[in-house]
Structures are given as structure tokens and as C-alpha cells.
Design a protein around this motif. Sequence first.
Motif, PDB file in Angstrom:
ATOM      1  N   GLY A   1       0.865  -1.176   0.000  1.00 22.89           N
ATOM      2  CA  GLY A   1       0.000   0.000   0.000  1.00 22.89           C
ATOM      3  C   GLY A   1       0.896   1.218   0.000  1.00 22.89           C
ATOM      4  O   GLY A   1       1.899   1.256   0.717  1.00 22.89           O
ATOM      5  N   ASP A   2       0.596   2.221  -0.792  1.00 22.32           N
ATOM      6  CA  ASP A   2       1.465   3.392  -0.930  1.00 22.32           C
ATOM      7  C   ASP A   2       1.161   4.428   0.153  1.00 22.32           C
ATOM      8  O   ASP A   2       0.148   4.322   0.857  1.00 22.32           O
ATOM      9  N   GLY A   3       2.028   5.447   0.263  1.00 24.62           N
ATOM     10  CA  GLY A   3       1.866   6.454   1.303  1.00 24.62           C
ATOM     11  C   GLY A   3       2.165   7.858   0.839  1.00 24.62           C
ATOM     12  O   GLY A   3       2.935   8.581   1.472  1.00 24.62           O
ATOM     13  N   SER A   4       1.544   8.285  -0.256  1.00 26.43           N
ATOM     14  CA  SER A   4       1.775   9.625  -0.798  1.00 26.43           C
ATOM     15  C   SER A   4       0.937  10.665  -0.065  1.00 26.43           C
ATOM     16  O   SER A   4      -0.251  10.468   0.181  1.00 26.43           O
TER      17      SER A   4
ATOM     18  N   GLY B   1      -5.561   5.702  -6.020  1.00 22.54           N
ATOM     19  CA  GLY B   1      -5.548   4.658  -7.035  1.00 22.54           C
ATOM     20  C   GLY B   1      -4.390   3.686  -6.873  1.00 22.54           C
ATOM     21  O   GLY B   1      -3.461   3.913  -6.103  1.00 22.54           O
ATOM     22  N   PHE B   2      -4.459   2.573  -7.620  1.00 27.17           N
ATOM     23  CA  PHE B   2      -3.445   1.527  -7.546  1.00 27.17           C
ATOM     24  C   PHE B   2      -2.510   1.591  -8.749  1.00 27.17           C
ATOM     25  O   PHE B   2      -2.841   2.164  -9.786  1.00 27.17           O
TER      26      PHE B   2
ATOM     27  N   ALA C   1      -3.747   4.637 -10.551  1.00 25.19           N
ATOM     28  CA  ALA C   1      -3.192   5.801  -9.865  1.00 25.19           C
ATOM     29  C   ALA C   1      -3.177   7.038 -10.751  1.00 25.19           C
ATOM     30  O   ALA C   1      -2.847   6.971 -11.943  1.00 25.19           O
ATOM     31  N   ASN C   2      -3.502   8.175 -10.150  1.00 25.86           N
ATOM     32  CA  ASN C   2      -3.505   9.445 -10.876  1.00 25.86           C
ATOM     33  C   ASN C   2      -2.278  10.291 -10.545  1.00 25.86           C
ATOM     34  O   ASN C   2      -2.197  11.447 -10.948  1.00 25.86           O
ATOM     35  N   TYR C   3      -1.305   9.726  -9.811  1.00 29.79           N
ATOM     36  CA  TYR C   3      -0.182  10.525  -9.336  1.00 29.79           C
ATOM     37  C   TYR C   3       1.186   9.908  -9.600  1.00 29.79           C
ATOM     38  O   TYR C   3       2.215  10.533  -9.321  1.00 29.79           O
ATOM     39  N   ILE C   4       1.226   8.714 -10.136  1.00 32.33           N
ATOM     40  CA  ILE C   4       2.496   8.015 -10.334  1.00 32.33           C
ATOM     41  C   ILE C   4       2.345   6.998 -11.456  1.00 32.33           C
ATOM     42  O   ILE C   4       1.265   6.449 -11.682  1.00 32.33           O
ATOM     43  N   GLY C   5       3.417   6.760 -12.209  1.00 35.61           N
ATOM     44  CA  GLY C   5       3.366   5.801 -13.299  1.00 35.61           C
ATOM     45  C   GLY C   5       2.525   6.297 -14.452  1.00 35.61           C
ATOM     46  O   GLY C   5       2.172   7.483 -14.533  1.00 35.61           O
ATOM     47  N   GLN C   6       2.196   5.389 -15.344  1.00 36.75           N
ATOM     48  CA  GLN C   6       1.380   5.730 -16.509  1.00 36.75           C
ATOM     49  C   GLN C   6       0.390   4.612 -16.764  1.00 36.75           C
ATOM     50  O   GLN C   6       0.772   3.449 -16.934  1.00 36.75           O
TER      51      GLN C   6
ATOM     52  N   ALA D   1       8.159 -10.991 -12.113  1.00 37.84           N
ATOM     53  CA  ALA D   1       7.876 -10.398 -10.799  1.00 37.84           C
ATOM     54  C   ALA D   1       7.211  -9.041 -10.945  1.00 37.84           C
ATOM     55  O   ALA D   1       7.601  -8.239 -11.785  1.00 37.84           O
ATOM     56  N   ALA D   2       6.223  -8.784 -10.093  1.00 35.72           N
ATOM     57  CA  ALA D   2       5.543  -7.492 -10.090  1.00 35.72           C
ATOM     58  C   ALA D   2       5.131  -7.147  -8.672  1.00 35.72           C
ATOM     59  O   ALA D   2       4.898  -8.030  -7.839  1.00 35.72           O
ATOM     60  N   LEU D   3       5.063  -5.856  -8.403  1.00 33.09           N
ATOM     61  CA  LEU D   3       4.658  -5.352  -7.083  1.00 33.09           C
ATOM     62  C   LEU D   3       3.411  -4.503  -7.251  1.00 33.09           C
ATOM     63  O   LEU D   3       3.393  -3.580  -8.070  1.00 33.09           O
ATOM     64  N   ILE D   4       2.374  -4.816  -6.486  1.00 37.60           N
ATOM     65  CA  ILE D   4       1.116  -4.076  -6.555  1.00 37.60           C
ATOM     66  C   ILE D   4       1.021  -3.099  -5.394  1.00 37.60           C
ATOM     67  O   ILE D   4       1.034  -3.504  -4.236  1.00 37.60           O
ATOM     68  N   GLU D   5       0.976  -1.818  -5.696  1.00 43.94           N
ATOM     69  CA  GLU D   5       0.622  -0.802  -4.701  1.00 43.94           C
ATOM     70  C   GLU D   5      -0.896  -0.666  -4.794  1.00 43.94           C
ATOM     71  O   GLU D   5      -1.425  -0.023  -5.708  1.00 43.94           O
ATOM     72  N   CYS D   6      -1.604  -1.304  -3.860  1.00 44.47           N
ATOM     73  CA  CYS D   6      -3.053  -1.450  -4.005  1.00 44.47           C
ATOM     74  C   CYS D   6      -3.821  -0.138  -3.932  1.00 44.47           C
ATOM     75  O   CYS D   6      -4.945  -0.052  -4.434  1.00 44.47           O
TER      76      CYS D   6
END
Length: 284
Positions: A173-176, A183-184, A220-225, A244-249
Motif C-alpha cells: 500500500g502506498d503512502g503519498s 488509485g493503484f 493511480a492518478n499521481y504516479i506511473g502511466q 515479478a511485479a509489485l502491486i501498490e493497491c
Amino acid sequence: MVAVRRRAVLPVVATFILLAGCQPDGQVAPAATTPVTPVAPVTTSSPTGTPSPPPPPSTSSSSAKPPSSGIVVVLDPGHNGANAKNPAEINRLVPAGRGQTKACNTTGTSTNAGYPEHAFTFDVAKRVGAELEANGIKVVYTRDNDSGVGPCVDKRAEIGNAANATAVVSIHGDGSNSAGAHGFHVETSSPPLNAEQGAPTTKLATVLRDGIRAKGFTTANYIGQNGLFPRPDLGGLNLSTRPAALIECGNMRDAADAATMSSADGRQRYADAIAAAIETYVGA
């Protein structure tokens, strides 16, 4: 390979590593994301103080179908409950790929109401595992409780490699603190360091993104594409020799995301989406 379908008649087994949570390598998040800061371990209660139901029973339940294909799914719930009490251990430097060393692990983030990431990731991982095992998929976890320390990111990658995983998936889980960030997103090691981090990992990340989005979650609306974020600095992904993949839910500092992540119903929704996506990838 015969496609896996939820509650399918034929049992199938899959291999994965769930690498869960916010900035698992002790990294300061990219520009839009705040660094992870140590917090005291918190019990797995809801923000209102009402204890959350315990995770579903282990996939060793007698109702689970016996594994038949030899495929293994490795689920990696991010962080751990006692990390904050053991700074010397989690700050110890370990290999992180690309010639780098990073902190063994981090404490993870939390919602503004105090619900910790480590509890969220462990609960979701156990729910995902229960669904996979019910469909005949063998599941291996990188940690078997939420009261320990670590394991370090290099060890988490090693578990997936040793299992010869079909895929590695980490749950976080992210912490922005960015205003409106929600978003994920799904992270991968980039540029790839081996063949498995190339096309197989890209496919895994895409299937996870599409599957989670299909269940009503917003990218997510703030990171990645478009829900995907390739990056070079995560040791657990860099050291993987399996897809391998990491999910920031979701962003645990966003009120709406936090409400979903803090509720048992919300965590079940995440688990249903992730399990279905894993089964799609394995059967594709």
C-alpha cells in the motif's frame, strides 16, 4: 496449458511472489510519493477501533483442492509487524541488484487513522492464497505471520527464485501525501536484468493491472502511466529471476482509498481481483 478459471472443475497450480506495500526497499518514493517513516506496530483494528475479522484460514484447509500441476504461487506481503521495533535489523544493508545495496526492509506506511500497511498486506495475501488454494494452486508465502521481522528484500526474492515461480507478485500500500493522490499501480524492474523480467514480467504486470481495474479499482492518478510503473530501484524485483511485479493497491493516505483498505469487505475485494488476475495469467 489449460486456462484456469475460478471454481473450475480441473485444478491448476500457479507460481507467484506477491511483493506487497509501500516502498519495500527502504527507498524514498519517487517525486509524488513521500518516504516511508517508522511507526510503532499497530494492531489490526479498524480506524474506529473495532477489531477486524481475522484473515481467512490458511490454504491448507481440507476443503482446498489438492495441487496437481506442480505450479507454485509465491505471495509476498510487504513489511512485517515487528519491523519498527528492530531498526538495526531492518536498516542492515543487503544486495539490491544493479550493484546497489539497500536497507533490509522498512516499516511500511499507514492510514492517517493508524491502520498499518503490514497488516493490510498480510490480510490481503492470506485471502488471495485461500482463493488460489481452493482452486488447486499451491501457495508459498514469504512470511507466515504479521508479528515478526523482515524477511529482507533479497531473501524475499530468493524464495521466489528457489520455488521456480511462474510469477512473483508483491502486495503493498502506498503512502503519498500529495493532495488528491489515489488509485493503484503495478511496479516492475526496468530495464530488465534477465529474460524473465522482460516479456513475461510485462505480461504479468499488464494482466494484474487489467484484472484489478476490471473489478472496479481506479489506476493511480499521481504516479506511473496507465497503472504501470517500471523502475530500477526495488531490490525484491531486481533480484528476481522469475516474472515479478509489485502491486501498490492504493494510497493509504487518501481518505477514499484508506476507507476501502481498512475494511474487511474492501480487503476481500482486493483479494478477489488479485486472485482472479493471477489465475488468468497462469492459464493464459
